[in-house]
Design an enzyme around this catalytic site. Structure first.
Site, PDB file in Angstrom:
ATOM      1  N   TYR A 196     -37.866  19.104  86.735  1.00  0.00           N
ATOM      2  CA  TYR A 196     -37.525  20.265  87.563  1.00  0.00           C
ATOM      3  C   TYR A 196     -38.722  20.822  88.320  1.00  0.00           C
ATOM      4  CZ  TYR A 196     -32.751  20.511  85.873  1.00  0.00           C
ATOM      5  OH  TYR A 196     -31.436  20.226  85.622  1.00  0.00           O
ATOM      6  N   GLU A 214     -25.997   6.921  61.754  1.00  0.00           N
ATOM      7  CA  GLU A 214     -26.068   6.899  63.212  1.00  0.00           C
ATOM      8  C   GLU A 214     -25.619   8.209  63.838  1.00  0.00           C
ATOM      9  OE1 GLU A 214     -23.870   4.644  66.982  1.00  0.00           O
ATOM     10  OE2 GLU A 214     -23.717   3.799  64.965  1.00  0.00           O
ATOM     11  N   ASP A 219     -22.277   2.413  62.984  1.00  0.00           N
ATOM     12  CA  ASP A 219     -21.006   1.856  63.422  1.00  0.00           C
ATOM     13  C   ASP A 219     -21.112   0.339  63.444  1.00  0.00           C
ATOM     14  OD1 ASP A 219     -19.710   4.264  63.751  1.00  0.00           O
ATOM     15  OD2 ASP A 219     -20.093   4.393  65.908  1.00  0.00           O
TER      16      ASP A 219
END
Length: 416
Positions: free
Chosen positions: A157, A243, A296
């Protein structure tokens, strides 16, 4: 042994054949025996890893990020800018940046992970690229001189029109850190911490004492500045990395640490940030206890686990403090889907993106030293199926992950 009930070890045959659906039992002696066996094995391996690490770090061709005083960082920045100005006055303005992720710039070393190799730097001639680097160097110079800190988002920014995308700022900051051979924190640029932890751990950070056990509902945020942490107390016997934040919260709600502790649970909320990876490295170095990963059952979950263990090509210059070679893959393994007889209705098909990532992962150099990991990933690819951790709750029960799956996997030593 914690929670020793003078009872025979629970039979795990039901689980291994896919029919293990039992209510919660306290951990058996077998649970702790398997973890102790794993710890002894890891401590033996770590002696070899340490030798390999020292040899690799002594190599003059390897880039190793090391802490440098603020005065040194200021001097390096001023040298780069002075050289750039001199070249510009002679009509040959360019900035030499060594590529970090090229195959010729990265090598893999067992026990260490990915490492950056010194090579011929690339000269950036593009005007916009050079302007971006100079602006960021100027901002870093200001931060270091004033002993203040900013996030990568703050840098973006600072001039949105020039940088266009946050990813461009991220890459330039890492390029500068690699060029100066320092951790990114030496540039006084930090990322917003997102990792969480809970368990038997007490530490001091910036003068404040934090006892992770006092936050059983939410856990504790992993601090951004890991080098300021001093661990004062822990009886943890193992570390569990999960996770997703949703899985982390499930373990807290089902009181996993009360049932199977003392232990520590950590999540990086998906792909781990530098602070989470460095914190895992720190815990292993100080506590020397097993680290188990629960992800996963998909290519992205596997990639996340491999980053914790072996590091990434993107940050290969700083792998020495970001990797944890002792990590074991506890679940969900592709072979577990068959053992548990999970119906296809609860499984998902691999997408084209999944298959592309799977092919890429199978070509990673660490697959040569992790044949069981390679076999599991190949099984995933051949089946064409993937699954999320939540499928255990949907297929069996809400408490299956905590009360059955995890304790029986650990009791059976069913990790790879």
């Amino acid at each position: 042994i914690p929670y020793n009930r003078d009872r025979s070890p629970r039979d795990t045959v039901g689980f291994l054949t896919g029919f293990g659906r039992r209510p919660y039992d306290p951990p058996t002696p077998r649970f702790w025996v398997k973890l102790n066996e794993l710890r002894r094995s890891l401590l033996q391996d770590s002696q070899l890893w340490e030798i390999q690490r020292k040899l690799s770090l002594e190599s003059p061709t390897v880039v190793v990020a090391r802490e440098k005083p603020r005065e040194e960082i200021v001097r390096l920045i001023e040298e780069v800018i002075f050289q750039f100005v001199q070249n510009a006055m002679s009509g040959m303005s360019s900035i030499a940046i060594q590529p970090r992720q090229a195959k010729t710039s990265v090598r893999f070393t067992q026990g260490v992970g990915f490492q950056m190799i010194r090579g011929m730097p690339t000269k950036w001639q593009n005007y916009r690229r050079k302007a971006r680097v100079i602006v960021i160097l100027e901002k870093i110079h200001e931060l270091v001189v004033t002993d203040s800190y900013a996030t990568k988002r703050d840098l973006f920014y600072n001039d949105v029109d020039l940088f266009e995308k946050q990813a461009i700022v991220n890459e330039i900051v890492e390029d500068i850190a690699a060029m100066f051979e320092v951790p990114r924190r030496c540039l006084h640029v930090k990322s917003d911490a997102k990792g969480m932890m809970f368990g038997d751990l007490q530490f001091v950070h910036l003068g404040d004492i934090t006892d992770c056990r006092e936050h059983p509902s939410t856990g504790v945020s992993i601090p951004c500045v890991i080098q300021d942490i001093k661990i004062t107390s822990s009886l943890a016997r193992f570390i569990l990395i999960v996770e997703k934040e949703a899985t982390f919260q499930r373990l807290l709600e089902d009181h996993f640490c009360d049932k199977f502790g003392p232990c520590i649970i950590i999540t990086g909320k998906g792909f781990p940030d530098v602070s989470s990876r460095r914190f895992v490295h720190l815990l292993w170095a100080l506590l020397e206890i097993p680290v188990l990963g629960v992800m996963d059952c998909d290519p992205f979950g596997f990639e996340i686990l491999s980053v914790y263990k072996f590091g990434s090509m993107n940050l290969a210059y700083n792998s020495d403090e970001l990797t944890c070679p002792c990590i074991k893959w506890l679940g969900i393994l592709p072979s577990d889907l068959t053992r548990l007889n999970i119906p296809d209705t609860w499984l998902l098909d691999l997408t084209d993106r999944d298959r592309s990532l799977t092919d890429h992962l199978l070509k990673r150099p660490f697959m040569e030293i992790e044949p069981t990991w390679k076999a599991e990933v190949e099984l995933m690819a051949s089946s064409g199926k993937k699954a999320e951790i939540q499928c255990l709750s949907s297929c069996f029960s809400q408490r299956y992950l905590v009360d059955v799956y995890l304790p029986q996997k650990i009791s059976a030593g069913s990790w790879v």
